[in-house]
Design an enzyme around this catalytic site. Structure first.
Site, PDB file in Angstrom:
ATOM      1  N   LYS A  28       2.474  -2.832 -50.409  1.00 14.07           N
ATOM      2  CA  LYS A  28       2.103  -2.726 -51.900  1.00 14.07           C
ATOM      3  C   LYS A  28       3.416  -3.316 -52.878  1.00 14.07           C
ATOM      4  O   LYS A  28       4.530  -3.158 -52.407  1.00 14.07           O
ATOM      5  CB  LYS A  28       1.936  -1.299 -52.214  1.00 14.07           C
ATOM      6  CG  LYS A  28       1.869  -1.096 -53.728  1.00 14.07           C
ATOM      7  CD  LYS A  28       1.138   0.201 -54.122  1.00 14.07           C
ATOM      8  CE  LYS A  28       1.671   1.501 -53.616  1.00 14.07           C
ATOM      9  NZ  LYS A  28       0.569   2.517 -53.738  1.00 14.07           N
TER      10      LYS A  28
ATOM     11  N   GLY B 167      -2.801   9.825 -45.587  1.00 11.81           N
ATOM     12  CA  GLY B 167      -3.321   9.172 -44.344  1.00 11.81           C
ATOM     13  C   GLY B 167      -4.481   8.563 -44.453  1.00 11.81           C
ATOM     14  O   GLY B 167      -5.176   8.306 -43.668  1.00 11.81           O
TER      15      GLY B 167
ATOM     16  N   ASP C 223       1.997   1.027 -47.764  1.00  8.27           N
ATOM     17  CA  ASP C 223       1.543   1.412 -49.049  1.00  8.27           C
ATOM     18  C   ASP C 223       2.527   2.140 -49.785  1.00  8.27           C
ATOM     19  O   ASP C 223       2.192   3.186 -50.529  1.00  8.27           O
ATOM     20  CB  ASP C 223       0.292   2.042 -48.983  1.00  8.27           C
ATOM     21  CG  ASP C 223      -0.453   2.342 -50.222  1.00  8.27           C
ATOM     22  OD1 ASP C 223      -0.258   1.475 -51.075  1.00  8.27           O
ATOM     23  OD2 ASP C 223      -1.172   3.325 -50.171  1.00  8.27           O
TER      24      ASP C 223
ATOM     25  N   ASP D  51       6.070   8.469 -42.558  1.00  7.12           N
ATOM     26  CA  ASP D  51       6.098   8.779 -43.885  1.00  7.12           C
ATOM     27  C   ASP D  51       7.224  10.033 -43.940  1.00  7.12           C
ATOM     28  O   ASP D  51       7.546  10.753 -42.868  1.00  7.12           O
ATOM     29  CB  ASP D  51       4.899   9.362 -44.487  1.00  7.12           C
ATOM     30  CG  ASP D  51       4.679   9.422 -45.808  1.00  7.12           C
ATOM     31  OD1 ASP D  51       4.023   8.744 -46.555  1.00  7.12           O
ATOM     32  OD2 ASP D  51       5.495  10.186 -46.432  1.00  7.12           O
TER      33      ASP D  51
ATOM     34  N   TRP E  36      -5.137   5.306 -45.276  1.00 12.43           N
ATOM     35  CA  TRP E  36      -4.922   3.889 -44.466  1.00 12.43           C
ATOM     36  C   TRP E  36      -4.990   4.148 -42.916  1.00 12.43           C
ATOM     37  O   TRP E  36      -5.442   3.368 -42.332  1.00 12.43           O
ATOM     38  CB  TRP E  36      -3.591   3.300 -44.903  1.00 12.43           C
ATOM     39  CG  TRP E  36      -3.848   2.402 -46.243  1.00 12.43           C
ATOM     40  CD1 TRP E  36      -4.498   2.842 -47.259  1.00 12.43           C
ATOM     41  CD2 TRP E  36      -2.916   1.341 -46.532  1.00 12.43           C
ATOM     42  NE1 TRP E  36      -4.166   2.101 -48.338  1.00 12.43           N
ATOM     43  CE2 TRP E  36      -3.573   1.025 -48.000  1.00 12.43           C
ATOM     44  CE3 TRP E  36      -2.006   0.792 -46.244  1.00 12.43           C
ATOM     45  CZ2 TRP E  36      -2.840   0.074 -48.672  1.00 12.43           C
ATOM     46  CZ3 TRP E  36      -1.572  -0.383 -46.968  1.00 12.43           C
ATOM     47  CH2 TRP E  36      -1.802  -0.863 -48.056  1.00 12.43           C
TER      48      TRP E  36
HETATM   49  N1  SAM Z   1      -1.217   4.760 -47.874  1.00 14.15           N
HETATM   50  C1  SAM Z   1      -1.368   6.209 -47.965  1.00 14.15           C
HETATM   51  C2  SAM Z   1      -2.894   6.700 -47.880  1.00 14.15           C
HETATM   52  O1  SAM Z   1      -3.695   5.903 -47.909  1.00 14.15           O
HETATM   53  O2  SAM Z   1      -2.954   7.839 -47.828  1.00 14.15           O
HETATM   54  C3  SAM Z   1      -0.823   6.626 -49.264  1.00 14.15           C
HETATM   55  C4  SAM Z   1       0.597   6.419 -49.665  1.00 14.15           C
HETATM   56  S1  SAM Z   1       1.528   7.090 -51.133  1.00 14.15           S
HETATM   57  C5  SAM Z   1       0.648   5.932 -52.251  1.00 14.15           C
HETATM   58  C6  SAM Z   1       3.019   6.688 -50.991  1.00 14.15           C
HETATM   59  C7  SAM Z   1       3.824   7.217 -49.843  1.00 14.15           C
HETATM   60  O3  SAM Z   1       5.069   6.510 -49.676  1.00 14.15           O
HETATM   61  C8  SAM Z   1       4.171   8.768 -49.926  1.00 14.15           C
HETATM   62  O4  SAM Z   1       3.447   9.510 -49.008  1.00 14.15           O
HETATM   63  C9  SAM Z   1       5.631   8.805 -49.887  1.00 14.15           C
HETATM   64  O5  SAM Z   1       6.088  10.177 -48.995  1.00 14.15           O
HETATM   65  C10 SAM Z   1       5.972   7.416 -48.939  1.00 14.15           C
HETATM   66  N2  SAM Z   1       7.220   7.289 -49.036  1.00 14.15           N
HETATM   67  C11 SAM Z   1       8.092   6.941 -50.285  1.00 14.15           C
HETATM   68  N3  SAM Z   1       9.302   6.542 -50.045  1.00 14.15           N
HETATM   69  C12 SAM Z   1       9.420   6.683 -48.352  1.00 14.15           C
HETATM   70  C13 SAM Z   1      10.575   6.354 -47.331  1.00 14.15           C
HETATM   71  N4  SAM Z   1      11.663   5.945 -48.092  1.00 14.15           N
HETATM   72  N5  SAM Z   1      10.076   6.582 -46.196  1.00 14.15           N
HETATM   73  C14 SAM Z   1       8.835   7.197 -45.966  1.00 14.15           C
HETATM   74  N6  SAM Z   1       7.794   6.996 -46.835  1.00 14.15           N
HETATM   75  C15 SAM Z   1       7.924   7.100 -48.025  1.00 14.15           C
END
Ligand code: SAM
Length: 316
Positions: A166, A53, A126, A85, A55
């Site tokens: 990203k 969270g 992201d 997410d 962002w």
């Molecule tokens: N932007 C976030 C932050 O600032 O806290 C960090 C994001 S983290 C790098 C990547 C996220 O992508 C993870 O929480 C993961 O659960 C989510 N994710 C990956 N594949 C997904 C999907 N198909 N649908 C929803 N979320 C997904």
């Protein structure tokens, strides 16, 4: 790596804890904004792949809280932030959370419902799969997440809006650039200062959403496939396909963030207390249901001689 050692080797990790961000990624979005002014005039925003969270926190602090604290604020005119997410995340003021999969077509409908049928000014994504270390595989899975993000964009973003996603730089970067150019006249690949040089991550900053005339979101995949087929080639002209030499596309690539500021690849000395010791802070908000939770439970169970764990419940 111990907490203090990580604090020393990762200045953005330490700063995130000091400033109350849930993850160091917050600085990436802040630095992208410093360069591209992405929050200007934004009232509705979608944060795809938002957990844990940080962002969403940036969006709340930059958009929601200033509007709420403004003397002219009206409840029905506050910015709307929808965060999606697979994982649940702890609440953030002004952020509507949706636990869902961005590759599911119905996710866009959920967003539109929260915006009462209006469209978003900004979509950020992201998203990252669990990285395997196999570069081609990771890049491929990452590109599928971006395309899922782009699918949502074609349903929820207003014309003129922005999309930040990203990306993992690799052999299909030119292809991705040209696919994004179909919808955005201005696409820049940005590397924020807080993103390590050693990481293949970068961010596509796509401005002024302008889908092709008569575009129907149902045709997205057919349209994207037309851009280019032979994966792996680097010589691509966005308008007419694969080319050689001088005609090939050059992707605008920009470093952003205060370039004289902190370097994410350097170690910095730790600030000491009056008594000469250093107190490492705890993370601001650990994930509430991390995907590795079950693996840790299994490890713990096996070290206690338990052979098999009960089957997980559907909501674990
Ligand atoms: N932007 C976030 C932050 O600032 O806290 C960090 C994001 S983290 C790098 C990547 C996220 O992508 C993870 O929480 C993961 O659960 C989510 N994710 C990956 N594949 C997904 C999907 N198909 N649908 C929803 N979320 C997904």
């Amino acid at each position: 790596m111990g907490k203090a050692s990580r604090d020393k080797r990762d200045i953005y990790y330490r700063k995130a804890k000091e400033e109350g961000w849930r993850a160091r990624s917050a600085f990436k979005l802040i630095q992208i904004d410093e360069e591209f002014n992405i929050f200007e005039g934004v009232k509705r925003v979608v944060d795809l792949c938002a957990a844990p969270g940080s962002w969403s926190q940036v969006l709340s602090r930059k958009l929601y809280l200033p509007a709420k604290l403004s003397p002219d604020s009206r409840d029905n005119d506050l910015p709307l932030i929808v965060a999606i997410d697979l994982q649940p995340m702890a609440p953030i003021e002004g952020v509507i959370q949706v636990q869902g999969d961005i590759t599911n077509a119905r996710t866009a409908e959920v967003v539109i419902r929260h915006f009462d049928g209006s469209k978003a000014d900004l979509v950020v994504c992201d998203g990252a799969p669990d990285v395997t270390g196999l570069h081609d595989m990771d890049e491929f899975v990452q590109s599928q997440l971006i395309l899922a993000g782009l699918t949502i964009v074609t349903h929820v973003l207003k014309e003129g809006g922005k999309f930040i996603a990203k990306i993992f730089r690799g052999k299909d970067t030119s292809l991705l650039y040209c696919q994004l150019k179909l919808f955005f006249p201005v696409v820049t690949f940005a590397k924020p200062k807080s993103s390590r040089n050693s990481s293949i991550e970068a961010f596509a900053v796509c401005e002024n959403y302008s889908p092709p005339e008569g575009f129907n979101p149902k045709d997205l995949h057919r349209l994207l496939e037309k851009v280019g087929s032979p994966s792996g080639a680097d010589d691509l002209d966005c308008s007419s396909g694969w080319l050689e030499g001088a005609s090939k596309v050059y992707i605008p690539f920009l470093a952003c963030g205060d370039l004289s500021g902190y370097d994410s690849d350097r170690s910095y000395p730790l600030p000491k207390d009056a008594d000469g010791t250093y107190q490492s802070l705890d993370p601001v908000q650990p994930p509430i249901a991390p995907p590795y939770k079950r693996a840790l439970e299994m490890k713990k169970a096996s070290s206690h001689g338990v052979k098999e764990l009960e089957k997980p419940s559907l909501d674990s």
